[in-house]
Design an enzyme around this catalytic site. Structure first.
Site, PDB file in Angstrom:
ATOM      1  NE  ARG A 237      36.706 -20.143 -13.676  1.00  0.00           N
ATOM      2  CZ  ARG A 237      36.577 -20.660 -12.458  1.00  0.00           C
ATOM      3  NH1 ARG A 237      35.962 -21.830 -12.298  1.00  0.00           N
ATOM      4  NH2 ARG A 237      37.023 -20.028 -11.396  1.00  0.00           N
ATOM      5  CD  GLU A 266      29.548 -20.593 -15.373  1.00  0.00           C
ATOM      6  OE1 GLU A 266      29.673 -20.091 -14.239  1.00  0.00           O
ATOM      7  OE2 GLU A 266      30.216 -21.551 -15.770  1.00  0.00           O
ATOM      8  CG  HIS A 285      30.296 -22.365 -11.568  1.00  0.00           C
ATOM      9  ND1 HIS A 285      30.960 -21.480 -12.373  1.00  0.00           N
ATOM     10  CD2 HIS A 285      31.250 -22.860 -10.735  1.00  0.00           C
ATOM     11  CE1 HIS A 285      32.241 -21.445 -12.053  1.00  0.00           C
ATOM     12  NE2 HIS A 285      32.437 -22.275 -11.053  1.00  0.00           N
TER      13      HIS A 285
HETATM   14  P1  NAP Z   1      45.889 -26.405 -10.036  1.00  0.00           P
HETATM   15  O1  NAP Z   1      46.266 -27.222  -8.832  1.00  0.00           O
HETATM   16  O2  NAP Z   1      46.694 -25.217 -10.386  1.00  0.00           O
HETATM   17  O3  NAP Z   1      45.817 -27.424 -11.271  1.00  0.00           O
HETATM   18  C1  NAP Z   1      45.787 -27.019 -12.596  1.00  0.00           C
HETATM   19  C2  NAP Z   1      46.594 -28.025 -13.411  1.00  0.00           C
HETATM   20  O4  NAP Z   1      46.472 -27.674 -14.776  1.00  0.00           O
HETATM   21  C3  NAP Z   1      48.085 -27.994 -13.066  1.00  0.00           C
HETATM   22  O5  NAP Z   1      48.526 -29.333 -12.854  1.00  0.00           O
HETATM   23  C4  NAP Z   1      48.731 -27.376 -14.286  1.00  0.00           C
HETATM   24  O6  NAP Z   1      50.013 -27.907 -14.610  1.00  0.00           O
HETATM   25  C5  NAP Z   1      47.765 -27.757 -15.373  1.00  0.00           C
HETATM   26  N1  NAP Z   1      47.847 -26.843 -16.508  1.00  0.00           N
HETATM   27  C6  NAP Z   1      47.827 -25.482 -16.490  1.00  0.00           C
HETATM   28  N2  NAP Z   1      47.893 -25.002 -17.735  1.00  0.00           N
HETATM   29  C7  NAP Z   1      47.957 -26.072 -18.559  1.00  0.00           C
HETATM   30  C8  NAP Z   1      48.043 -26.223 -19.958  1.00  0.00           C
HETATM   31  N3  NAP Z   1      48.083 -25.152 -20.780  1.00  0.00           N
HETATM   32  N4  NAP Z   1      48.102 -27.479 -20.467  1.00  0.00           N
HETATM   33  C9  NAP Z   1      48.076 -28.555 -19.647  1.00  0.00           C
HETATM   34  N5  NAP Z   1      47.992 -28.476 -18.306  1.00  0.00           N
HETATM   35  C10 NAP Z   1      47.939 -27.250 -17.776  1.00  0.00           C
HETATM   36  O7  NAP Z   1      44.398 -25.880  -9.899  1.00  0.00           O
HETATM   37  P2  NAP Z   1      43.151 -26.595  -9.181  1.00  0.00           P
HETATM   38  O8  NAP Z   1      43.058 -26.144  -7.771  1.00  0.00           O
HETATM   39  O9  NAP Z   1      43.200 -28.053  -9.495  1.00  0.00           O
HETATM   40  O10 NAP Z   1      41.960 -25.880  -9.982  1.00  0.00           O
HETATM   41  C11 NAP Z   1      41.852 -26.042 -11.388  1.00  0.00           C
HETATM   42  C12 NAP Z   1      40.762 -25.170 -11.961  1.00  0.00           C
HETATM   43  O11 NAP Z   1      39.493 -25.704 -11.599  1.00  0.00           O
HETATM   44  C13 NAP Z   1      40.722 -23.737 -11.431  1.00  0.00           C
HETATM   45  O12 NAP Z   1      41.629 -22.905 -12.122  1.00  0.00           O
HETATM   46  C14 NAP Z   1      39.284 -23.333 -11.677  1.00  0.00           C
HETATM   47  O13 NAP Z   1      39.150 -22.704 -12.931  1.00  0.00           O
HETATM   48  C15 NAP Z   1      38.542 -24.658 -11.698  1.00  0.00           C
HETATM   49  N6  NAP Z   1      37.620 -24.782 -10.551  1.00  0.00           N
HETATM   50  C16 NAP Z   1      36.282 -24.923 -10.806  1.00  0.00           C
HETATM   51  C17 NAP Z   1      35.402 -25.052  -9.754  1.00  0.00           C
HETATM   52  C18 NAP Z   1      33.936 -25.212  -9.985  1.00  0.00           C
HETATM   53  O14 NAP Z   1      33.147 -24.754  -9.173  1.00  0.00           O
HETATM   54  N7  NAP Z   1      33.524 -25.874 -11.037  1.00  0.00           N
HETATM   55  C19 NAP Z   1      35.874 -25.042  -8.424  1.00  0.00           C
HETATM   56  C20 NAP Z   1      37.240 -24.889  -8.219  1.00  0.00           C
HETATM   57  C21 NAP Z   1      38.101 -24.774  -9.294  1.00  0.00           C
HETATM   58  P3  NAP Z   1      51.325 -27.717 -13.671  1.00  0.00           P
HETATM   59  O15 NAP Z   1      51.077 -28.567 -12.470  1.00  0.00           O
HETATM   60  O16 NAP Z   1      52.435 -28.200 -14.508  1.00  0.00           O
HETATM   61  O17 NAP Z   1      51.367 -26.253 -13.362  1.00  0.00           O
END
Ligand code: NAP
Length: 326
Positions: A237, A266, A285
């Site tokens: 993000r 955005e 995006h």
């Molecule tokens: P996810 O599986 O929940 O992965 C997020 C990771 O970040 C988890 O391993 C979490 O740790 C870690 N985390 C959370 N807060 C943290 C902090 N304060 N410090 C360090 N690490 C932290 O989510 P995902 O499915 O990979 O998606 C991640 C993000 O990508 C989404 O939230 C979204 O904003 C973004 N996204 C963007 C697009 C795009 O179109 N560009 C598409 C999809 C997603 P833990 O494992 O310990 O909980």
């Protein structure tokens, strides 16, 4: 009486037919804002919302007294007031897993295109500048064998790292809230404190969700810690990064290049210097934006809202504390 759903995200005809078997569905195409008068009025009767990107506020929830569930067509849920929804007993559902690989493809696309200057050099041809063999002024840097530092090592972070480790022989470092021993075994990944990772990585790739803790996680101090040859990629993000500090670091040569799919605001304004900088690959995006994946995400949202409004636990529930309902 059938429960009422307001659909403001893109659903295909088959998905709409499926919803209409059980529910009354009002479709809002190209809804720009929750202040749209017709949408505002329909909220008063709505039991479910299906869509993405709309900022859901407590005021909007006040206008929707019958609301039981929201099915977001996204995995990120930073635009929803999760605690407030839980307090009101409203279920919030998202679409994890189905978009992981596509978003990781986009992340790797940014790594590759920023390293090899693919967009800049495609423009070079378009502008008729390819007059003699290219030389050092057009060289990029290798991806294979380099060190990839993942900031966030969840589903998408791991999928990007898997591409790097298994496809490109990259060494993987990660900084994440919790340790990931299974991924350490699978990919040889090593956990680092964020500051250490920033100093060691050739590529820094951000995949943490946006939250109060991660807002502006990467700012001037963090860019200063990166190598001047570093390539920075944000697929998470925009607000996880201090964009003014990123622009300053790119301009000053504190880092070499950036690949960005997301921005503080955005759509990105044409006034932003970012899309005009030669060392930036800027995408609108498109992380999950393929026909296959957007269809799968919409289907997950349809499944989630159908289950939620029929009293079954949704497949992907963000606020588990709101389930089961009292
Ligand atoms: P996810 O599986 O929940 O992965 C997020 C990771 O970040 C988890 O391993 C979490 O740790 C870690 N985390 C959370 N807060 C943290 C902090 N304060 N410090 C360090 N690490 C932290 O989510 P995902 O499915 O990979 O998606 C991640 C993000 O990508 C989404 O939230 C979204 O904003 C973004 N996204 C963007 C697009 C795009 O179109 N560009 C598409 C999809 C997603 P833990 O494992 O310990 O909980």
């Amino acid at each position: 009486m059938k429960k009422r759903i307001l659909a403001y995200g893109r659903l295909n005809d088959e998905q709409l037919r499926e919803l209409r078997r059980d529910f009354h569905v009002d479709v809002f195409t190209n809804l720009e804002s929750a202040d749209d008068p017709a949408f505002r009025e329909a909220l008063g009767e709505a039991h479910g919302l299906v869509g993405a990107s709309l900022s859901i506020t407590p005021a909007l929830l006040d206008a929707a007294p019958q609301l039981e569930a929201i099915a977001s067509i996204s995995v990120g849920y930073d635009n929803y007031p999760v605690e407030e929804l839980t307090r009101r007993g409203i279920l919030l559902c998202n679409t994890p897993d189905v978009l992981t690989e596509t978003t990781a493809d986009t992340g790797f696309l940014l790594i590759m295109s920023a390293a090899r200057r693919a967009v800049e050099l495609a423009e070079f041809i378009k502008h008729g500048e390819w007059q003699t063999s290219i030389g050092a002024a057009q060289f990029g840097s290798d991806v294979h064998g380099k060190t990839l530092g993942m900031v966030g090592f969840g589903r998408i972070g791991a999928a990007i790292a898997r591409r790097g480790a298994l496809g490109f022989g990259m060494r993987i470092l990660y900084s994440n809230a919790s340790p990931k021993p299974a991924l350490e075994d699978e990919l040889g990944a090593r956990r680092r404190e964020l500051d250490e990772l920033l100093g060691e990585a050739d590529f820094v790739c951000v995949t943490v969700p946006l939250s109060a803790e991660t807002e502006r996680l990467i700012g001037a101090r963090e860019f200063a810690l990166m190598r001047d040859s570093a390539i920075f990629v944000n697929i998470a993000r925009g607000k996880v990064v201090d964009e003014a500090a990123l622009i300053a670091a790119l301009t000053a040569g504190e880092i070499r290049a950036a690949g960005l799919d997301v921005f503080e605001r955005e759509p990105l304004s044409q006034d932003s210097p970012l899309p005009h900088m030669a060392n930036v690959v800027a995408l609108p995006h498109i992380g999950s934006a393929t026909h296959e994946t957007r269809t799968a995400m919409a289907q997950r949202a349809v499944d989630n809202i159908t289950r939620a409004l029929n009293g079954q636990r949704p497949i992907s529930l963000v606020n588990a504390a709101a389930w089961p309902r009292a």
